[in-house]
Write a protein that holds these residues in place. Structure first.
Motif, mmCIF file in Angstrom:
data_model
loop_
_atom_site.group_PDB
_atom_site.id
_atom_site.type_symbol
_atom_site.label_atom_id
_atom_site.label_comp_id
_atom_site.label_asym_id
_atom_site.label_seq_id
_atom_site.Cartn_x
_atom_site.Cartn_y
_atom_site.Cartn_z
ATOM 1 N N MET A 101 19.072 3.472 18.234
ATOM 2 C CA MET A 101 18.789 3.582 17.242
ATOM 3 C C MET A 101 18.596 5.418 17.444
ATOM 4 N N SER A 102 18.061 5.283 16.096
ATOM 5 C CA SER A 102 18.061 6.974 15.905
ATOM 6 C C SER A 102 17.209 6.993 14.976
ATOM 7 N N PHE A 103 15.847 8.514 15.550
ATOM 8 C CA PHE A 103 14.911 8.563 14.450
ATOM 9 C C PHE A 103 15.501 9.386 13.593
ATOM 10 N N THR A 111 1.213 -1.167 -0.399
ATOM 11 C CA THR A 111 -0.008 0.028 0.274
ATOM 12 C C THR A 111 0.564 1.126 -0.278
ATOM 13 N N TYR A 112 1.786 1.227 0.849
ATOM 14 C CA TYR A 112 2.891 2.139 1.176
ATOM 15 C C TYR A 112 3.918 2.272 1.804
ATOM 16 N N ASN A 113 5.048 2.726 1.150
ATOM 17 C CA ASN A 113 6.483 2.306 2.037
ATOM 18 C C ASN A 113 7.356 3.316 1.217
ATOM 19 N N PRO A 114 8.100 3.609 2.056
ATOM 20 C CA PRO A 114 9.286 5.339 1.618
ATOM 21 C C PRO A 114 9.938 5.064 -0.266
ATOM 22 N N PHE A 172 6.381 -1.657 10.648
ATOM 23 C CA PHE A 172 6.585 -2.645 11.031
ATOM 24 C C PHE A 172 6.231 -3.005 12.833
ATOM 25 N N ALA A 173 5.571 -1.526 12.673
ATOM 26 C CA ALA A 173 5.064 -2.077 13.828
ATOM 27 C C ALA A 173 3.063 -1.648 13.598
ATOM 28 N N LEU A 174 2.782 -1.985 13.083
ATOM 29 C CA LEU A 174 1.054 -1.952 12.148
ATOM 30 C C LEU A 174 0.871 -3.295 12.358
ATOM 31 N N SER A 175 2.560 -4.103 11.860
ATOM 32 C CA SER A 175 2.598 -5.657 10.933
ATOM 33 C C SER A 175 2.631 -6.314 11.659
ATOM 34 N N LEU A 176 3.157 -6.052 13.042
ATOM 35 C CA LEU A 176 3.126 -6.544 14.203
ATOM 36 C C LEU A 176 1.399 -6.540 15.090
ATOM 37 N N VAL A 177 0.744 -5.360 15.033
ATOM 38 C CA VAL A 177 -0.900 -5.432 15.481
ATOM 39 C C VAL A 177 -1.318 -6.365 14.901
ATOM 40 N N ILE A 220 13.433 5.550 7.425
ATOM 41 C CA ILE A 220 13.988 5.058 8.639
ATOM 42 C C ILE A 220 12.170 4.803 9.837
ATOM 43 N N ASN A 221 11.676 5.370 9.837
ATOM 44 C CA ASN A 221 10.367 6.301 10.505
ATOM 45 C C ASN A 221 9.572 5.673 9.640
ATOM 46 N N THR A 222 9.226 6.088 8.528
ATOM 47 C CA THR A 222 8.054 5.071 8.155
ATOM 48 C C THR A 222 8.749 3.669 7.891
ATOM 49 N N TRP A 223 9.609 2.803 7.790
ATOM 50 C CA TRP A 223 9.398 1.533 7.935
ATOM 51 C C TRP A 223 9.243 0.439 9.613
#
Length: 131
Positions: A87-89, A17-20, A101-106, A94-97
């Motif tokens: 980790m750095s933001f 759907t969406y990625n960087p 990742f977090a949403l896919s875990l949910v 990278i923040n988008t990934w």
């Protein structure tokens, strides 16, 4: 192994759907909707079906509160990693990934929760049936 497969499909659904990168539905559809409207609608509907399957199962098994709780745990883990200097933001891609990742875990936990609950408690989740 079943959880990993559910997580991979959730990750693929979100990244399709969406990625960087330039390889995602949102950017492709914005660039090609005038010349390929039928394909844009078809791919959009296929993605929508995937979201309906994942979101419906997640909402039925863990609910909104469970989704928020899982995101809070993932967010806290990220906070700890940032606080410890692991980790750095700084990089927005990278923040988008990380968000994907977090949403896919949910979604994967939500789809797997009924199976985990049944194994832990011996109780099966059933759909409400109107008689």
């Amino acid at each position: 192994m079943g959880f990993v497969i559910r997580w991979i499909f959730a990750f693929v659904l979100l990244t399709a759907t969406y990625n960087p990168t330039e390889w995602n539905y949102v950017r492709w559809s914005m660039a090609n909707y005038e010349t390929s409207l039928s394909l844009t609608v078809l791919f959009g509907l296929v993605l929508l079906i995937g979201y309906i399957i994942y979101l419906r199962a997640t909402l039925r098994s863990i609910g909104i509160f469970g989704m928020i709780l899982i995101l809070a745990v993932v967010g806290t883990i990220l906070w700890v990693l940032f606080d410890q200097g692991v980790m750095s933001f700084e990089d927005p891609s990278i923040n988008t990934w990380i968000g994907i990742f977090a949403l896919s875990l949910v979604l994967a936990i939500g789809l797997s929760w009924s199976i985990v609950r049944r194994k832990l408690t011996g109780q099966a989740d059933m759909d409400d049936v109107d008689e």
